[in-house]
Scaffold this active site. Sequence first.
Site, short mmCIF file in Angstrom:
data_model
loop_
_atom_site.label_atom_id
_atom_site.label_comp_id
_atom_site.label_asym_id
_atom_site.label_seq_id
_atom_site.Cartn_x
_atom_site.Cartn_y
_atom_site.Cartn_z
N ALA A 244 52.36 40.03 41.02
CA ALA A 244 52.87 39.78 42.20
C ALA A 244 54.40 39.84 42.43
O ALA A 244 54.89 40.39 43.53
CB ALA A 244 52.26 38.11 42.56
N GLU A 245 55.00 39.04 41.41
CA GLU A 245 56.66 39.11 41.80
C GLU A 245 57.32 40.30 41.63
O GLU A 245 58.16 40.86 42.42
CB GLU A 245 57.49 38.00 40.84
N TYR B 14 41.32 39.73 34.23
CA TYR B 14 42.52 39.58 33.65
C TYR B 14 42.25 39.63 32.08
O TYR B 14 41.35 39.10 31.42
CB TYR B 14 43.28 38.26 33.73
N ASN C 260 50.64 32.04 46.10
CA ASN C 260 49.74 33.04 45.46
C ASN C 260 48.83 32.32 44.39
O ASN C 260 49.10 32.57 43.19
CB ASN C 260 50.77 33.79 44.62
N LYS D 70 50.15 33.06 56.48
CA LYS D 70 49.36 34.48 56.81
C LYS D 70 47.89 33.79 57.28
O LYS D 70 47.30 33.14 56.73
CB LYS D 70 49.29 35.18 55.45
N ALA E 28 48.53 42.54 49.89
CA ALA E 28 48.95 42.51 51.41
C ALA E 28 49.89 41.43 51.33
O ALA E 28 50.97 41.56 52.07
CB ALA E 28 47.58 42.02 52.12
N ASP F 59 52.19 40.17 49.12
CA ASP F 59 53.23 40.66 48.45
C ASP F 59 54.09 41.41 49.44
O ASP F 59 55.38 41.48 49.72
CB ASP F 59 53.15 41.42 47.16
N ASP G 141 48.53 47.93 43.87
CA ASP G 141 49.27 46.52 44.53
C ASP G 141 50.48 46.82 45.13
O ASP G 141 50.90 46.11 46.18
CB ASP G 141 49.04 45.69 43.51
O1 LIG Z 1 49.86 38.90 39.50
C1 LIG Z 1 48.81 38.61 39.31
O2 LIG Z 1 48.32 37.62 39.06
C2 LIG Z 1 48.02 39.78 39.85
O3 LIG Z 1 46.83 39.50 40.05
C3 LIG Z 1 48.40 41.09 40.27
C4 LIG Z 1 48.64 41.53 41.41
O4 LIG Z 1 49.25 42.70 41.51
C5 LIG Z 1 49.03 40.50 42.44
O5 LIG Z 1 48.06 39.45 42.45
C6 LIG Z 1 49.00 40.78 43.95
O6 LIG Z 1 49.39 39.80 44.60
#
Ligand SMILES: O=C(O)C(=O)C[C@H](O)[C@H](O)CO
Length: 318
Positions: free
Chosen positions: A43-44, A113, A175, A235, A267, A269, A305
């Site tokens: 995410a970051e 994951y 998130n 959002k 979206a 991000d 992503d």
């Molecule tokens: O960083 C995380 O936990 C992911 O799941 C990777 C993804 O690129 C992310 O969630 C998108 O916001």
Amino acid sequence: MSELSSQAALDVVTLGEAMAMFVACETGPLEEVTQFTRQVAGAELNVAIGLSRLGLKVGWASRVGDDVFGRFVLKQLEKERINASQVTVDDHYATGFQLKSKEIGGCDPRVEYFRKNSAASHLSVADFNPAYFCAARHLHLSGVAAALSDTSRELSKLAAKEMRKAGRSISFDPNLRPVLWGSQQTMREEINALAFAADWVLPGLGEGQLLTGKKTPEGIADFYLTQGVKAVIIKTGPDGAWYKNADGEQAQVAACKVDNVVDTVGAGDGFAVGLVSAMLEGLTLEQAVKRGNKIGSLAVQAIGDSEGLPTRAQLVDA
Ligand SMILES: O=C(O)C(=O)C[C@H](O)[C@H](O)CO
């Protein structure tokens, strides 16, 4: 040049985990898919990529394993012109990875994951370089780094505390990743503590409801504004986003229409990229939310992503 002066030009710093991501080339259960393409996720990092594509100078702090996925992530950082001087290659722990399904009709993909005990989950306050962070104008944090481990969460807290002390602005996207937390109550308390330390908080409507116990966007916004947050931007999916700031200004900003949603992940991000870049350029909150909606809408039109995040020229043309 001293380390401090060589870093002084950074606009934004962020921190978190990057993973190699295998995206299914065909629909169906992941265990039956035979072909995948490899991309990068996190995410970051997605936010760092988007800001860098818009021309901001961005640094991303993390840990990757001394392995093929770690080297893949480092190559992506170079390609995206992201400062990686605070990325440690860890020879004890591996880089995480994930699998993502292919969906049609705008459904959320399924994600699995493989990130437990990853190199990034060993981020800690030892990874905080005050000269590097505090020389930047802005800190972007997300709840994912806080969910990785207690030590990674401590790093996020320290970065927020020190950046605040240095007078820098902070954005925070909750998130939520419930699967990475021990309990929902801990997730709520820890995420809210980080949100209270930020200037701009960007929850999704469902996330805001879960975190605050309030039903309406205004109830959610007030929960954070009374704690000193300067603006809360919620959002609201296909409706766009609703905002309220500390002066009481509030409005719904309509979404950009998308005919073909191919991948909903990323979206939020994309929204953060638009919001943060515009705020740092001195645009109004309303203009920033509009840009957030625009980039969020571009993000969902590409598989991957961060693949849909625009360059400055693409943003102008969009
Ligand atoms: O960083 C995380 O936990 C992911 O799941 C990777 C993804 O690129 C992310 O969630 C998108 O916001």
